[in-house]
Design a protein around this motif. Sequence first.
Motif, mmCIF file in Angstrom:
data_model
loop_
_atom_site.group_PDB
_atom_site.id
_atom_site.type_symbol
_atom_site.label_atom_id
_atom_site.label_comp_id
_atom_site.label_asym_id
_atom_site.label_seq_id
_atom_site.Cartn_x
_atom_site.Cartn_y
_atom_site.Cartn_z
ATOM 1 N N LEU A 171 -32.288 35.347 28.901
ATOM 2 C CA LEU A 171 -31.962 34.749 27.610
ATOM 3 C C LEU A 171 -31.886 35.816 26.522
ATOM 4 C CD1 LEU A 171 -31.492 32.317 25.793
ATOM 5 C CD2 LEU A 171 -33.980 32.065 25.601
ATOM 6 N N ILE A 172 -32.837 36.736 26.517
ATOM 7 C CA ILE A 172 -32.838 37.815 25.514
ATOM 8 C C ILE A 172 -31.590 38.675 25.663
ATOM 9 C CG2 ILE A 172 -34.004 39.941 24.827
ATOM 10 C CD1 ILE A 172 -36.660 38.535 25.525
ATOM 11 N N GLU A 173 -31.209 38.949 26.906
ATOM 12 C CA GLU A 173 -30.003 39.747 27.161
ATOM 13 C C GLU A 173 -28.758 39.031 26.642
ATOM 14 O OE1 GLU A 173 -27.567 41.523 31.016
ATOM 15 O OE2 GLU A 173 -29.733 41.157 31.184
ATOM 16 N N LYS A 174 -28.686 37.725 26.867
ATOM 17 C CA LYS A 174 -27.537 36.951 26.391
ATOM 18 C C LYS A 174 -27.520 36.855 24.872
ATOM 19 C CE LYS A 174 -26.499 34.071 30.421
ATOM 20 N NZ LYS A 174 -26.324 32.680 30.904
ATOM 21 N N LEU A 175 -28.706 36.777 24.255
ATOM 22 C CA LEU A 175 -28.778 36.740 22.798
ATOM 23 C C LEU A 175 -28.272 38.047 22.183
ATOM 24 C CD1 LEU A 175 -32.226 34.972 22.296
ATOM 25 C CD2 LEU A 175 -29.994 34.097 21.572
ATOM 26 N N GLU A 176 -28.640 39.167 22.807
ATOM 27 C CA GLU A 176 -28.165 40.463 22.316
ATOM 28 C C GLU A 176 -26.641 40.550 22.427
ATOM 29 O OE1 GLU A 176 -30.302 43.282 24.642
ATOM 30 O OE2 GLU A 176 -32.148 43.136 23.434
ATOM 31 N N LEU A 177 -26.122 40.049 23.566
ATOM 32 C CA LEU A 177 -24.677 40.054 23.754
ATOM 33 C C LEU A 177 -23.998 39.134 22.735
ATOM 34 C CD1 LEU A 177 -22.342 41.122 25.494
ATOM 35 C CD2 LEU A 177 -22.666 39.156 26.995
ATOM 36 N N PHE A 178 -24.631 37.991 22.464
ATOM 37 C CA PHE A 178 -24.084 37.049 21.491
ATOM 38 C C PHE A 178 -24.020 37.682 20.107
ATOM 39 C CE2 PHE A 178 -24.619 33.826 18.210
ATOM 40 C CZ PHE A 178 -23.648 32.905 18.536
ATOM 41 N N GLN A 179 -25.109 38.370 19.700
ATOM 42 C CA GLN A 179 -25.137 39.027 18.389
ATOM 43 C C GLN A 179 -24.055 40.092 18.301
ATOM 44 O OE1 GLN A 179 -26.839 38.118 15.862
ATOM 45 N NE2 GLN A 179 -28.202 36.634 16.844
ATOM 46 N N THR A 180 -23.825 40.788 19.404
ATOM 47 C CA THR A 180 -22.776 41.814 19.431
ATOM 48 C C THR A 180 -21.406 41.188 19.196
ATOM 49 O OG1 THR A 180 -24.030 43.218 20.937
ATOM 50 C CG2 THR A 180 -21.660 43.588 20.836
ATOM 51 N N TYR A 181 -21.096 40.148 19.927
ATOM 52 C CA TYR A 181 -19.793 39.500 19.808
ATOM 53 C C TYR A 181 -19.615 38.820 18.448
ATOM 54 C CZ TYR A 181 -18.029 40.153 24.555
ATOM 55 O OH TYR A 181 -17.526 40.695 25.706
ATOM 56 N N ARG A 182 -20.726 38.315 17.876
ATOM 57 C CA ARG A 182 -20.624 37.597 16.611
ATOM 58 C C ARG A 182 -20.124 38.495 15.488
ATOM 59 N NH1 ARG A 182 -25.870 34.984 13.728
ATOM 60 N NH2 ARG A 182 -26.284 37.199 13.398
ATOM 61 N N ASN A 183 -20.472 39.779 15.545
ATOM 62 C CA ASN A 183 -20.089 40.711 14.483
ATOM 63 C C ASN A 183 -18.753 41.401 14.734
ATOM 64 O OD1 ASN A 183 -22.526 40.248 13.077
ATOM 65 N ND2 ASN A 183 -23.607 41.704 14.391
ATOM 66 N N LEU A 184 -18.083 41.023 15.829
ATOM 67 C CA LEU A 184 -16.821 41.670 16.163
ATOM 68 C C LEU A 184 -15.630 40.912 15.596
ATOM 69 C CD1 LEU A 184 -17.423 42.620 19.905
ATOM 70 C CD2 LEU A 184 -17.366 44.186 17.952
ATOM 71 N N SER A 185 -14.528 41.653 15.442
ATOM 72 C CA SER A 185 -13.267 41.042 15.031
ATOM 73 C C SER A 185 -12.673 40.278 16.215
ATOM 74 C CB SER A 185 -12.290 42.134 14.601
ATOM 75 O OG SER A 185 -11.919 42.929 15.723
#
Length: 305
Positions: free
Chosen positions: A40-54
């Motif tokens: 879950l923590i790994e997916k959250l980090e990935l989610f935060q990464t994608y959220r800030n992308l164009s």
Amino acid sequence: MARAKKPKYEYVESLNLFRKRVKDATGSYVAVYGKTPDELIEKLELFQTYRNLSPVGKKNLFVNDYIQDWMDIHAKGMTYGGQVDYQSVINRHIKPPLEGIRMLDIHPDHIRAVLMSVSDKSESVYRKTYMLLNQVFSSAVENGDVLCNPCPKPSKGGNPPREKVALTDEQVKVLLDATEGTRAFVFCMIGVYTGMRREEILGLMWDCVHLNGTPCIEVKRALRFEHNQPVVSERLKTKAARRVIPIPMQLVECLKEQKATVKSDYVIANKAGTPLTQSQFRELWKAVVIRCTKERHYKKYVNGK
């Protein structure tokens, strides 16, 4: 009494999964699930990464595709020679080591591997390789396509250029004697007595040649080849290239003779009075090489045999 802090995540028994609700780019809450807390923590980090992308960044393109798109966009502001040079560096030295790697997976070690592969090339190739990579990823960060620039701090690399040695007086005499009476003679005379670059000589027009008073040549144009055809412009290699060069009497007399015999606006021209094409210049210079450096053979016929 203070409220107890909510746990970082919660366990959903009906799904047998761990869950965390977070805001997406629009401000709405979405649920992220994982089979274990670590997942879950790994997916959250990935989610935060994608959220800030164009939108482009979220596609996670292959690095090579992104670099080519960047080149296609920025090529419009380059000279034809610059386009060919940079595209060659991209095709030969950047794309092969980065094959199959996506934008969000790129790391500084990948960039170091590219630079290591060109460390035995010229200093110019090494510098251009780093410069192109740094510009591509700086642009990607600015556009929100990646979160950070993976390029490490620049360092020196590649083989330095060999020191150029000027022709000796004897070599100059051999060159001028060998080319006298040919179309290459005036070209060589200008090069020897002014130090002008090839593109500057080929783009030289008579309005920049002053043979009276204090003889001199103004350098304000250059010729570049595009698909074998000459293109003359006032875009010089550097700011310092725009200069006025005094010329000696030997060159003055040579240019006077050339001006009297050539009916063209260009000092070096073909039979049509236009600047030389790339193939025409190659033939001209081939004659110089043959006359100056190649061993010459002669056949002697006896009784016509």
